[in-house]
Design a protein around this motif. Structure first.
Motif, PDB file in Angstrom:
ATOM      1  N   PRO A  63     -52.426  -7.896  -7.286  1.00 56.12           N
ATOM      2  CA  PRO A  63     -52.444  -8.896  -6.204  1.00 56.12           C
ATOM      3  C   PRO A  63     -53.788  -9.621  -6.155  1.00 56.12           C
ATOM      4  N   THR A  64     -53.736 -10.902  -5.845  1.00 52.34           N
ATOM      5  CA  THR A  64     -54.939 -11.720  -5.765  1.00 52.34           C
ATOM      6  C   THR A  64     -55.703 -11.394  -4.486  1.00 52.34           C
ATOM      7  N   LEU A  65     -56.964 -11.002  -4.651  1.00 50.29           N
ATOM      8  CA  LEU A  65     -57.798 -10.712  -3.486  1.00 50.29           C
ATOM      9  C   LEU A  65     -58.188 -12.012  -2.796  1.00 50.29           C
ATOM     10  N   GLY A  66     -58.407 -11.939  -1.497  1.00 50.73           N
ATOM     11  CA  GLY A  66     -58.828 -13.106  -0.731  1.00 50.73           C
ATOM     12  C   GLY A  66     -57.706 -13.653   0.129  1.00 50.73           C
ATOM     13  N   ARG A  67     -57.938 -14.868   0.605  1.00 50.33           N
ATOM     14  CA  ARG A  67     -56.982 -15.509   1.516  1.00 50.33           C
ATOM     15  C   ARG A  67     -56.061 -16.439   0.742  1.00 50.33           C
ATOM     16  N   GLN A  68     -54.812 -16.431   1.169  1.00 48.84           N
ATOM     17  CA  GLN A  68     -53.835 -17.370   0.636  1.00 48.84           C
ATOM     18  C   GLN A  68     -52.974 -17.857   1.796  1.00 48.84           C
ATOM     19  N   GLN A  69     -52.474 -19.064   1.653  1.00 50.03           N
ATOM     20  CA  GLN A  69     -51.614 -19.638   2.688  1.00 50.03           C
ATOM     21  C   GLN A  69     -50.365 -20.190   2.027  1.00 50.03           C
ATOM     22  N   PHE A  70     -49.220 -19.914   2.627  1.00 49.47           N
ATOM     23  CA  PHE A  70     -47.944 -20.392   2.116  1.00 49.47           C
ATOM     24  C   PHE A  70     -47.198 -21.088   3.248  1.00 49.47           C
ATOM     25  N   VAL A  71     -46.473 -22.139   2.907  1.00 44.75           N
ATOM     26  CA  VAL A  71     -45.581 -22.799   3.863  1.00 44.75           C
ATOM     27  C   VAL A  71     -44.157 -22.542   3.382  1.00 44.75           C
ATOM     28  N   VAL A  72     -43.338 -21.983   4.276  1.00 46.62           N
ATOM     29  CA  VAL A  72     -41.989 -21.566   3.919  1.00 46.62           C
ATOM     30  C   VAL A  72     -41.008 -22.203   4.896  1.00 46.62           C
ATOM     31  N   GLU A  73     -39.885 -22.687   4.373  1.00 45.60           N
ATOM     32  CA  GLU A  73     -38.831 -23.165   5.260  1.00 45.60           C
ATOM     33  C   GLU A  73     -37.836 -22.029   5.435  1.00 45.60           C
ATOM     34  N   PHE A  74     -37.593 -21.682   6.680  1.00 43.79           N
ATOM     35  CA  PHE A  74     -36.666 -20.590   6.994  1.00 43.79           C
ATOM     36  C   PHE A  74     -35.985 -20.915   8.313  1.00 43.79           C
ATOM     37  N   ALA A  75     -34.667 -20.820   8.347  1.00 42.89           N
ATOM     38  CA  ALA A  75     -33.873 -21.099   9.551  1.00 42.89           C
ATOM     39  C   ALA A  75     -34.135 -22.512  10.074  1.00 42.89           C
ATOM     40  N   GLN A  76     -34.163 -23.469   9.176  1.00 41.41           N
ATOM     41  CA  GLN A  76     -34.392 -24.886   9.486  1.00 41.41           C
ATOM     42  C   GLN A  76     -35.705 -25.147  10.208  1.00 41.41           C
ATOM     43  N   GLN A  77     -36.709 -24.293   9.952  1.00 41.62           N
ATOM     44  CA  GLN A  77     -38.033 -24.470  10.530  1.00 41.62           C
ATOM     45  C   GLN A  77     -39.066 -24.213   9.443  1.00 41.62           C
ATOM     46  N   ASP A  78     -40.220 -24.856   9.588  1.00 44.52           N
ATOM     47  CA  ASP A  78     -41.328 -24.597   8.677  1.00 44.52           C
ATOM     48  C   ASP A  78     -42.222 -23.529   9.287  1.00 44.52           C
ATOM     49  N   TRP A  79     -42.582 -22.546   8.478  1.00 43.53           N
ATOM     50  CA  TRP A  79     -43.431 -21.434   8.895  1.00 43.53           C
ATOM     51  C   TRP A  79     -44.648 -21.387   7.995  1.00 43.53           C
ATOM     52  N   VAL A  80     -45.775 -21.027   8.553  1.00 41.87           N
ATOM     53  CA  VAL A  80     -47.018 -20.879   7.787  1.00 41.87           C
ATOM     54  C   VAL A  80     -47.338 -19.388   7.721  1.00 41.87           C
ATOM     55  N   ILE A  81     -47.532 -18.903   6.498  1.00 39.37           N
ATOM     56  CA  ILE A  81     -47.850 -17.495   6.275  1.00 39.37           C
ATOM     57  C   ILE A  81     -49.266 -17.414   5.724  1.00 39.37           C
ATOM     58  N   HIS A  82     -50.136 -16.705   6.425  1.00 44.12           N
ATOM     59  CA  HIS A  82     -51.503 -16.453   5.966  1.00 44.12           C
ATOM     60  C   HIS A  82     -51.553 -15.022   5.453  1.00 44.12           C
ATOM     61  N   GLN A  83     -52.001 -14.876   4.212  1.00 37.44           N
ATOM     62  CA  GLN A  83     -52.121 -13.545   3.613  1.00 37.44           C
ATOM     63  C   GLN A  83     -53.577 -13.292   3.270  1.00 37.44           C
ATOM     64  N   PHE A  84     -54.076 -12.123   3.617  1.00 39.89           N
ATOM     65  CA  PHE A  84     -55.457 -11.761   3.320  1.00 39.89           C
ATOM     66  C   PHE A  84     -55.442 -10.376   2.688  1.00 39.89           C
ATOM     67  N   ILE A  85     -55.883 -10.310   1.429  1.00 37.19           N
ATOM     68  CA  ILE A  85     -55.935  -9.036   0.704  1.00 37.19           C
ATOM     69  C   ILE A  85     -57.396  -8.724   0.424  1.00 37.19           C
ATOM     70  N   ARG A  86     -57.810  -7.519   0.808  1.00 36.72           N
ATOM     71  CA  ARG A  86     -59.195  -7.093   0.588  1.00 36.72           C
ATOM     72  C   ARG A  86     -59.205  -5.603   0.254  1.00 36.72           C
ATOM     73  N   PRO A  87     -60.263  -5.158  -0.420  1.00 38.36           N
ATOM     74  CA  PRO A  87     -60.369  -3.719  -0.692  1.00 38.36           C
ATOM     75  C   PRO A  87     -60.530  -2.953   0.620  1.00 38.36           C
ATOM     76  N   ALA A  88     -59.879  -1.805   0.711  1.00 39.49           N
ATOM     77  CA  ALA A  88     -60.004  -0.956   1.897  1.00 39.49           C
ATOM     78  C   ALA A  88     -61.237  -0.076   1.741  1.00 39.49           C
ATOM     79  N   HIS A  89     -61.545   0.679   2.783  1.00 38.50           N
ATOM     80  CA  HIS A  89     -62.693   1.592   2.716  1.00 38.50           C
ATOM     81  C   HIS A  89     -62.499   2.621   1.602  1.00 38.50           C
ATOM     82  N   ASP A  90     -61.272   3.040   1.421  1.00 40.36           N
ATOM     83  CA  ASP A  90     -60.936   3.936   0.312  1.00 40.36           C
ATOM     84  C   ASP A  90     -60.731   3.073  -0.932  1.00 40.36           C
ATOM     85  N   GLN A  91     -61.482   3.328  -1.968  1.00 39.83           N
ATOM     86  CA  GLN A  91     -61.454   2.512  -3.189  1.00 39.83           C
ATOM     87  C   GLN A  91     -60.066   2.480  -3.845  1.00 39.83           C
TER      88      GLN A  91
END
Length: 121
Positions: A63-91
């Motif tokens: 998975p790509t680390l960092g922030r990503q944003q996606f725009v998805v059409e679902f149920a005749q509406q546009d939705w914005v999905i923000h994804q943030f992947i980062r290393p946890a305290h446990d390596q």
């Protein structure tokens, strides 16, 4: 002389006032239910989208680390999905946070989080 029986004007007016009060209460209750139903539907759709995004992230080999944003059409509406992947305290883990909102609003409808196994190769 015959006495006629019937309702007086005052009795009819009181009956109409009671009926109008009951109709107003029923209308108010139905509007409340419709508003609650709309909010519930919005939260349900956002939860589905967040869960789908978390599952997609867990299926990625790297998975790509960092922030990503996606725009998805679902149920005749546009939705914005923000994804943030980062290393946890446990390596050995990655922390994935997904926020979902409607495209026309800044209010987050669903916030979900999951930890994934970090794959080192």
């Amino acid at each position: 002389m015959k006495t006629e029986r019937g309702f007086t004007l005052l009795e009819v007016m009181i009956a109409l006032a009671i009926f109008a009060t009951l109709v107003a209460a029923a209308l108010s209750a139905s509007q409340y239910v419709l508003k609650q139903n709309s909010g519930l539907e919005e939260r349900l759709f956002a939860a589905w989208l967040a869960d789908n995004q978390l599952n997609e992230a867990s299926l990625q080999r790297h998975p790509t680390l960092g922030r990503q944003q996606f725009v998805v059409e679902f149920a005749q509406q546009d939705w914005v999905i923000h994804q943030f992947i980062r290393p946890a305290h446990d390596q050995r883990l990655l922390e994935v946070e997904v926020n979902v909102r409607r495209a026309e609003s800044d209010d987050i409808v669903n916030r979900s989080q999951r930890w994934l196994q970090a794959r080192h190769e």
